[in-house]
Write an enzyme that holds these catalytic residues in place. Structure first.
Site, mmCIF file in Angstrom:
data_model
loop_
_atom_site.group_PDB
_atom_site.id
_atom_site.type_symbol
_atom_site.label_atom_id
_atom_site.label_comp_id
_atom_site.label_asym_id
_atom_site.label_seq_id
_atom_site.Cartn_x
_atom_site.Cartn_y
_atom_site.Cartn_z
ATOM 1 C CG ASP A 1 57.552 15.835 26.074
ATOM 2 O OD1 ASP A 1 56.425 15.298 26.139
ATOM 3 O OD2 ASP A 1 57.812 16.775 25.301
ATOM 4 C CE1 TYR B 1 57.526 21.501 17.541
ATOM 5 C CE2 TYR B 1 55.601 20.852 18.798
ATOM 6 C CZ TYR B 1 56.256 21.768 17.997
ATOM 7 O OH TYR B 1 55.634 22.933 17.668
#
Lengths: 639, 639
Positions: free
Chosen positions: B300, B388
């Site tokens: 990420d 998330y």
């Protein structure tokens, strides 16, 4: 060895009609009943009866469960009895006293190895005897020290293969030198072996080899409360007797002279999770095999007691403003009731974190942030065992988790040395680190073992070991990945397989109820989230390790047995390892779909550093019991 | 993919004279300068320039140190430059821009493997293209679904041995069905491969195999602040620009589009501890090798950016009342400055614990309880990467410790399945657990890797590995003990030995300054207290593991190199593992008494459970950098 001076006799404060739970600790009145009954029955044989253990004789679990699951007015209140262990005429008696009639139900002499815990008075007597011992006084004078500035500490002596026939302590002394830090100036070389029942010094030795450390700047007397004013909505905590309700939780909390505080019959959203949980034993072996230190292999809970070591909590410092306090009651050496004011505190804690959150940008035209600040309930006590302070927390979360935390602080146990600077040390083996001039902080461990009688939605539970194992993809899977992991689950069949290391493999441990499923068919369970890996590094054949054999694994699972609560055995002082968790586990009983106990050890290897002097910054670790398919969805959204 | 809609253009809000530290993030004005310079120089060749990285070109460390150790008015302020990575005409340009003159200092085309991070606009374009794609619209209609209720998510595709020649994302979609939980109803089987630079759908597939999950009760929209009113003495926190002073701590905090927040030049009691610390990379591989899931192996930070994913913090919920907030600035796709309001919060936290305590009963006639409630300073941001949410904390303690914590929460990435009940599943391999009817929460990991440029009392540091090893006592020692442990210390000589597992052995890791001693001659150091053990379980030859090879060890130590900050390599999208920590470590440089970087990975293996649905209770882990013979005694007594 703790708040003797603040202990208050508190007879007749409560009457037994105030009982509201079968696991309530003994009231002062009940302790008095026990004292009277035993004194009456034994005073003819011996005027000196010492009380080493006075506790509720734990009612049968099924009686308690029947009572607590009923409407509380219909099921019978389980028989109320006390169990006492006293020493009379050099013998250990185990007695059961009926608390209603005051009669002695049974009285048996214990003939196995090991002795019951020491009492305060025994420790203080040993200190007084030492300070009056002529050779000791001579040694102090010879060193040019002032006797009125000497503090002594009685240490348990462990067991090293000898035929132990006496209850003894080894007294070691320190020089306060006008300060309130008694630990910083060990008077190295002097030790006295004292028989606490015959009240005499058995042997005395003075081997003055090391200088008295100057130990400057050792005072740390102050109380600094939190500058943050944190006031929880404590009206949300409902305490009736020893029963606590908060958010979706209900549980019972009891002060206990041996274990400290005990959590019982804990349920969340009305569903059972934990029947009983408490500290079972501690093991603190020092890593110095020399004459004055080899036997420092303490089992504080069994040799003395965490409840007996309870500190009166300081509002604002030990617990935040708004905390609710419970006093503790226990029997003194003569069997009379003694009180520890503010032995337990209960408070809501905003942890600073969120309990859950999410920011969503995928809904056209909106940015939605949802979440909830995390507020838990903490049940705390502090056990100060001589120099060390243990802060013992049970933390209940609205998510259904129970987090059990221990903080270590207090003062190091230190040894005098001739060295003033680490660079002077060449070939000497130090068994520790120089933490101040002329002071070595010896290497040691702390193992704090918890007894966790889990009842996930009922007594019949299993343990499932879920190992995360690498799989290689096969040609048939036509995947561009070469590997992945999957969870290989296995119900642990027998006690012999119910021993787990922490951290060495990717293994999750679940306590499940194989008879209960969620709506979508998953077995209800709790997951044990372990803390840091630390097991005992001692050799298995070493005497202290034989006594604390349970410290070889951090997790054990055994079949529930009412008599098995103390991991190092009930009679820990001078025990030989023939009782206790490691022995019970060897039976290898089946542990599938039956009443189980999980034992978890929080372990710390401590290599002291200068920052630990003169008082140690808190060192913390925890484990957590976290619902895993216990609920049908996140319970935080239901509150 | 986060707060695009709350991003505010904020040109000219600050002027560069407001700079007070060489590591200050780029101001909106400076970002504008970079945009103008590059547009001017490249617009003739291509009208479409996309900005993927715009950051301070980190000044030489010795310049920064010279400046910060001087009186701040005398030493020269290091040259202020920006580094930018842009895509022009299908090529990746790396540019250095002089921020004073606005001129381009260098402009090079990057020819290695991998691409720079995606931008918001690229992701949104891919979603728009997908929603307009005729075949996609047909598929939605054929399923009887309403197109206006569909949300799509572009996923990075990793690398699996192919010759990657395009910057692509794979778009997968969900059905909101009137709710705000977009994740609960994956439209299984549909996926689109989109070229974000050519703006076209490269391939489309529809393999309708699984029903759309009903997913009832999935909404969780609410904000619940702490019911506890916690007001820290925030006037004690002094913030000047990006420099923070609190208690004995001084440090610099910067918002950064890639790393999130960066802590720099942290010192305690005026002594240096950490030059720079920040999240370096994350790795989130899913454990499902099937066609639609095998490539979910996200990095990420390098593929998108934690700062770009920053959520605007919600006062009272994300951070307690009284927190101080900092906004963040970064370059958008077109190079213009964008603001994230309240990107970082800073607050004092009463942790509920004590920082130290002791009750002393050994002084005749007294019971002395001393201690201090623990109050720390927290610097927090939240990165929401799609489903998330990561709560990222730097916590500074008065004891000199730095505790770095990560909480995982948010929504699971889930897969539709025909199964409504776990008991129906017989022979199918699920690669996850049923968390709701027709919904599988797939197994996956989270690895969050930190870059920690430690400077313990200066740059020249070493790493000492202290292994606790069992010793058997020898006959000559005449001890009644058979064993003990001792700390065997060893300076780690080379990078190849500077890789450590966590939890498998009793090993402590110290970062020391071998040139500095305490008054009593101990080497000054900090100890790394690790979190839970979790390394990647993927095979070393698997493509995602080659790219994230650094996740095989939780601790690495390398020699400082200004260009090495991103553990998975700078160009993480479609990278091949030829850059990054594991490669650098292989050089095996000496790491004794030199400038070092420590890399620590917080790892979580996640086997989802029903409680994680529809939004997950926070899961937390941390590591700590704790002074160990850094101070001459407990620093808590000095404040």
């Amino acid at each position: 060895m703790t708040l003797l001076l603040s202990l208050v006799s508190a007879f007749f404060l409560f009457i037994s009609s105030s009982l509201c739970h079968p696991l309530d600790p003994l009231t002062p009145q009940e302790i008095h009943t026990v004292q009277l009954s035993i004194q009456t029955s034994h005073s003819s044989s011996s005027p000196n009866i010492t009380f080493h253990y006075v506790d509720v004789d734990e009612p049968e679990k099924h009686h308690v469960l029947k009572w607590s699951s009923s409407n509380r007015h219909h099921a019978p209140f389980p028989t109320r009895r006390a169990k006492a262990v006293v020493r009379v005429g050099g013998k250990t008696h185990e007695l059961i006293v009926d608390l209603i009639t005051g009669s002695i139900v049974s009285d048996q002499v214990y003939k196995g190895y090991g002795y019951p815990p020491f009492t305060f008075e025994e420790f203080f007597k040993a200190i007084r005897l030492s300070l009056k011992h002529p050779s000791f006084q001579n040694s102090i004078l010879r060193r040019g020290l002032d006797l009125s500035e000497v503090s002594c500490l009685p240490l348990t002596v462990g067991w090293f293969g000898e035929a132990a026939k006496r209850r003894v302590v080894k007294v070691t002394c320190f020089y306060r030198n006008g300060t309130s830090n008694i630990w910083a100036r060990p008077i190295q070389g002097i030790s006295l072996l004292v028989d606490v029942e015959e009240n005499r010094v058995l042997s005395y030795s003075d081997r003055p080899r090391e200088p008295l450390p100057k130990a400057e700047g050792t005072d740390f007397q102050r109380q600094r409360p939190s500058p943050v004013s944190c006031s929880g909505n404590n009206n949300k905590i409902t305490i009736t007797g020893n029963s606590v309700k908060w958010a979706s939780w209900e549980f019972h909390v009891a002060f206990n002279a041996r274990a400290g505080h005990i959590i019982s019959t804990a349920s969340v959203f009305g569903r059972r999770v934990l029947y009983r949980g408490h500290v079972s034993e501690t093991f603190v072996p020092y890593m110095d095999p020399t004459q004055e230190w080899y036997d420092r292999t303490f089992m504080d809970v069994g040799e003395f007691g965490f409840g007996r070591s309870a500190s009166s909590l300081v509002p604002g410092m030990d617990c935040p403003a708004g905390a609710v306090y419970l006093d503790g009651h226990m029997a003194g050496t003569d069997g009379s009731a003694q009180m520890v004011p503010r032995a337990i505190c209960i408070f809501e804690l905003y942890t600073g974190n969120v309990a859950w959150r999410h920011t969503e940008v995928g809904v056209p035209g909106k940015v939605i942030t949802s979440g909830e600040a995390e507020v838990n309930l903490v049940v705390r006590m502090v056990a100060t065992v001589g120099n060390y302070d243990y802060i013992l927390d049970w933390e209940f979360k609205k998510s259904g988790s129970i987090k059990v935390g221990v903080s270590l602080t207090g003062v190091l146990e230190m040894k005098a040395t001739k060295y003033r600077n680490s660079e002077e040390i060449r070939r000497d083996i130090m068994y520790g680190n120089l933490v101040a001039e002329n002071l070595v902080g010896n290497y040691h461990d702390h193992f704090i073992t918890y007894y966790l009688d889990m009842d996930i939605d009922g007594e019949a539970n299993s343990v499932v070991k879920s190992e995360l194992r690498r799989k290689r993809t096969k040609a048939g899977e036509r995947s561009r990945r070469k590997s992945y992991w999957t969870a290989v689950k296995e119900t642990v069949k027998r006690e012999g397989k119910g021993r787990f290391e922490v951290g060495s493999k990717a293994v999750d441990i679940y306590i499940t109820n194989p008879n209960m499923k969620t709506k979508i068919g998953n077995e209800v369970s709790y997951r044990l989230i372990s803390g840091k890996a630390a097991v005992s590094l001692l050799a298995d054949d070493d005497y202290p390790q034989r006594r604390a054999a349970y410290t070889k694994y951090q997790v054990w699972v055994t079949r529930y047995n009412r008599s098995e609560r103390w991991a190092g055995g009930f009679y820990a002082d001078r025990s030989r390892g023939d009782d206790g968790l490691a022995v019970w586990s060897r039976r290898n009983l089946g542990i599938v779909n039956t009443d189980l106990v999980v034992w978890y050890t929080l372990g710390f290897h401590h290599t002291p550093i200068q920052e630990d002097f003169p008082v140690m910054p808190t060192l913390y670790d925890y484990f957590e019991l976290r619902p895993a398919n216990f609920f049908d969805s996140n319970p935080l959204l239901q509150s």
